[in-house]
Design a protein around this motif. Structure first.
Motif, PDB file in Angstrom:
ATOM      1  N   VAL A  93      60.056 -10.492  19.807  1.00  0.00           N
ATOM      2  CA  VAL A  93      61.359 -10.524  19.134  1.00  0.00           C
ATOM      3  C   VAL A  93      61.175 -10.807  17.642  1.00  0.00           C
ATOM      4  N   ASP A  94      60.288 -11.717  17.302  1.00  0.00           N
ATOM      5  CA  ASP A  94      60.026 -12.001  15.883  1.00  0.00           C
ATOM      6  C   ASP A  94      59.577 -10.743  15.151  1.00  0.00           C
ATOM      7  N   ARG A  95      58.613 -10.038  15.716  1.00  0.00           N
ATOM      8  CA  ARG A  95      58.075  -8.834  15.062  1.00  0.00           C
ATOM      9  C   ARG A  95      59.133  -7.750  14.932  1.00  0.00           C
ATOM     10  N   LEU A  96      59.880  -7.506  16.003  1.00  0.00           N
ATOM     11  CA  LEU A  96      60.915  -6.464  15.951  1.00  0.00           C
ATOM     12  C   LEU A  96      62.049  -6.866  15.007  1.00  0.00           C
ATOM     13  N   SER A  97      62.341  -8.147  14.957  1.00  0.00           N
ATOM     14  CA  SER A  97      63.370  -8.650  14.049  1.00  0.00           C
ATOM     15  C   SER A  97      62.918  -8.517  12.595  1.00  0.00           C
ATOM     16  N   ASP A  98      61.669  -8.889  12.321  1.00  0.00           N
ATOM     17  CA  ASP A  98      61.122  -8.762  10.965  1.00  0.00           C
ATOM     18  C   ASP A  98      61.179  -7.313  10.476  1.00  0.00           C
ATOM     19  N   ASP A  99      61.001  -6.379  11.406  1.00  0.00           N
ATOM     20  CA  ASP A  99      61.016  -4.961  11.055  1.00  0.00           C
ATOM     21  C   ASP A  99      62.422  -4.357  11.036  1.00  0.00           C
ATOM     22  N   GLY A 100      63.424  -5.152  11.408  1.00  0.00           N
ATOM     23  CA  GLY A 100      64.812  -4.681  11.363  1.00  0.00           C
ATOM     24  C   GLY A 100      65.255  -3.877  12.578  1.00  0.00           C
ATOM     25  N   TYR A 101      64.490  -3.939  13.668  1.00  0.00           N
ATOM     26  CA  TYR A 101      64.825  -3.153  14.858  1.00  0.00           C
ATOM     27  C   TYR A 101      65.686  -3.901  15.858  1.00  0.00           C
ATOM     28  N   ILE A 102      65.640  -5.214  15.791  1.00  0.00           N
ATOM     29  CA  ILE A 102      66.548  -6.042  16.581  1.00  0.00           C
ATOM     30  C   ILE A 102      66.991  -7.214  15.721  1.00  0.00           C
ATOM     31  N   GLU A 103      68.024  -7.884  16.188  1.00  0.00           N
ATOM     32  CA  GLU A 103      68.477  -9.092  15.511  1.00  0.00           C
ATOM     33  C   GLU A 103      68.783 -10.157  16.548  1.00  0.00           C
ATOM     34  N   ARG A 104      68.582 -11.390  16.158  1.00  0.00           N
ATOM     35  CA  ARG A 104      68.951 -12.519  17.013  1.00  0.00           C
ATOM     36  C   ARG A 104      70.409 -12.850  16.713  1.00  0.00           C
ATOM     37  N   VAL A 105      71.185 -12.986  17.777  1.00  0.00           N
ATOM     38  CA  VAL A 105      72.603 -13.350  17.614  1.00  0.00           C
ATOM     39  C   VAL A 105      72.947 -14.424  18.647  1.00  0.00           C
ATOM     40  N   PRO A 106      73.907 -15.296  18.311  1.00  0.00           N
ATOM     41  CA  PRO A 106      74.312 -16.307  19.288  1.00  0.00           C
ATOM     42  C   PRO A 106      75.027 -15.661  20.474  1.00  0.00           C
ATOM     43  N   HIS A 107      74.845 -16.231  21.642  1.00  0.00           N
ATOM     44  CA  HIS A 107      75.564 -15.781  22.837  1.00  0.00           C
ATOM     45  C   HIS A 107      77.042 -16.112  22.638  1.00  0.00           C
ATOM     46  N   PRO A 108      77.943 -15.199  22.999  1.00  0.00           N
ATOM     47  CA  PRO A 108      79.366 -15.455  22.740  1.00  0.00           C
ATOM     48  C   PRO A 108      79.962 -16.616  23.536  1.00  0.00           C
ATOM     49  N   SER A 109      79.379 -16.951  24.693  1.00  0.00           N
ATOM     50  CA  SER A 109      79.983 -18.019  25.496  1.00  0.00           C
ATOM     51  C   SER A 109      79.024 -19.151  25.855  1.00  0.00           C
ATOM     52  N   ASP A 110      77.766 -19.052  25.465  1.00  0.00           N
ATOM     53  CA  ASP A 110      76.782 -20.094  25.776  1.00  0.00           C
ATOM     54  C   ASP A 110      76.017 -20.439  24.505  1.00  0.00           C
ATOM     55  N   ARG A 111      76.386 -21.556  23.889  1.00  0.00           N
ATOM     56  CA  ARG A 111      75.788 -21.933  22.607  1.00  0.00           C
ATOM     57  C   ARG A 111      74.291 -22.207  22.701  1.00  0.00           C
ATOM     58  N   ARG A 112      73.779 -22.450  23.908  1.00  0.00           N
ATOM     59  CA  ARG A 112      72.352 -22.737  24.077  1.00  0.00           C
ATOM     60  C   ARG A 112      71.510 -21.466  24.132  1.00  0.00           C
ATOM     61  N   THR A 113      72.168 -20.304  24.232  1.00  0.00           N
ATOM     62  CA  THR A 113      71.454 -19.052  24.458  1.00  0.00           C
ATOM     63  C   THR A 113      71.503 -18.161  23.231  1.00  0.00           C
ATOM     64  N   THR A 114      70.366 -17.568  22.940  1.00  0.00           N
ATOM     65  CA  THR A 114      70.270 -16.582  21.857  1.00  0.00           C
ATOM     66  C   THR A 114      70.059 -15.211  22.471  1.00  0.00           C
ATOM     67  N   LEU A 115      70.723 -14.230  21.909  1.00  0.00           N
ATOM     68  CA  LEU A 115      70.568 -12.852  22.365  1.00  0.00           C
ATOM     69  C   LEU A 115      69.682 -12.077  21.397  1.00  0.00           C
ATOM     70  N   ALA A 116      68.935 -11.147  21.943  1.00  0.00           N
ATOM     71  CA  ALA A 116      68.235 -10.145  21.125  1.00  0.00           C
ATOM     72  C   ALA A 116      69.099  -8.897  21.210  1.00  0.00           C
ATOM     73  N   ARG A 117      69.520  -8.391  20.050  1.00  0.00           N
ATOM     74  CA  ARG A 117      70.391  -7.208  20.025  1.00  0.00           C
ATOM     75  C   ARG A 117      69.718  -6.111  19.214  1.00  0.00           C
ATOM     76  N   ILE A 118      69.669  -4.925  19.778  1.00  0.00           N
ATOM     77  CA  ILE A 118      69.030  -3.793  19.115  1.00  0.00           C
ATOM     78  C   ILE A 118      69.919  -3.295  17.978  1.00  0.00           C
ATOM     79  N   THR A 119      69.299  -2.915  16.881  1.00  0.00           N
ATOM     80  CA  THR A 119      70.027  -2.349  15.739  1.00  0.00           C
ATOM     81  C   THR A 119      70.052  -0.827  15.867  1.00  0.00           C
ATOM     82  N   ASN A 120      70.810  -0.186  15.005  1.00  0.00           N
ATOM     83  CA  ASN A 120      70.819   1.281  15.008  1.00  0.00           C
ATOM     84  C   ASN A 120      69.432   1.846  14.715  1.00  0.00           C
TER      85      ASN A 120
END
Length: 166
Positions: A93-120
């Motif tokens: 996730v770090d590598r893909l995030s650094d390259d702009g292919y995914i982003e870390r976003v907070p979970h909408p209903s669970d503050r303890r959880t982070t989501l990996a979300r794919i970018t365009n």
């Protein structure tokens, strides 16, 4: 390119094993063959993905995210689906995030959880990468469809025997 050998190292190991542990020689040759096949396939796939700046592990993560309805998964779920350790998920996730292919976003209903979300950009790369690995048949073009299916079924039996599947 793989170096050609005049002798089959696995066959020779089996011959030697058979002298000392004949009841285990077949299992040793099978296990060694599976491990060698994994190395061959991984090299073919990684070599095809390298020009895109990807490894097989990063390709798998992008592909899984692209398959979801929302394009996002909790990091823990991503690790379970990839069947890898949480530390490895973080690295991918770090590598893909650094390259702009995914982003870390907070979970909408669970503050303890982070989501990996794919970018365009990640979706575009996942499509290109799938085309590349599909074009080389995931490194398995030397096998027939029935041979590939036989391997899938044999490995599935092994996975069931370990409790990974029911």
């Amino acid at each position: 390119m793989t170096e050609r050998r005049d002798t089959d190292a696995i066959a020779e190991a089996r011959r030697q094993w058979n002298k000392r542990w004949p009841d285990a020689a077949s299992a040793m040759a099978t296990a060694t063959s599976i491990m060698r096949a994994q190395q061959i396939v991984l090299k073919a796939v990684d070599d095809s993905l390298r020009p895109l700046g990807l490894t097989f592990a990063r390709f798998e993560a992008l592909t899984l995210l692209s398959f979801t309805k929302t394009g996002a998964l909790p990091l823990g779920k991503l690790g379970k689906l990839l069947m890898i350790h949480p530390t490895s998920v973080t690295n991918i996730v770090d590598r893909l995030s650094d390259d702009g292919y995914i982003e870390r976003v907070p979970h909408p209903s669970d503050r303890r959880t982070t989501l990996a979300r794919i970018t365009n950009e990640g979706r575009s790369l996942a499509k290109k990468a799938a085309d590349v690995v599909n074009a080389i048949g995931f490194g398995l073009d030397a096998l027939s469809e029935s041979e590939k299916e036989a391997i899938v079924q044999i490995v599935r039996r092994l996975r069931v025997s370990t409790g990974e599947l029911s």
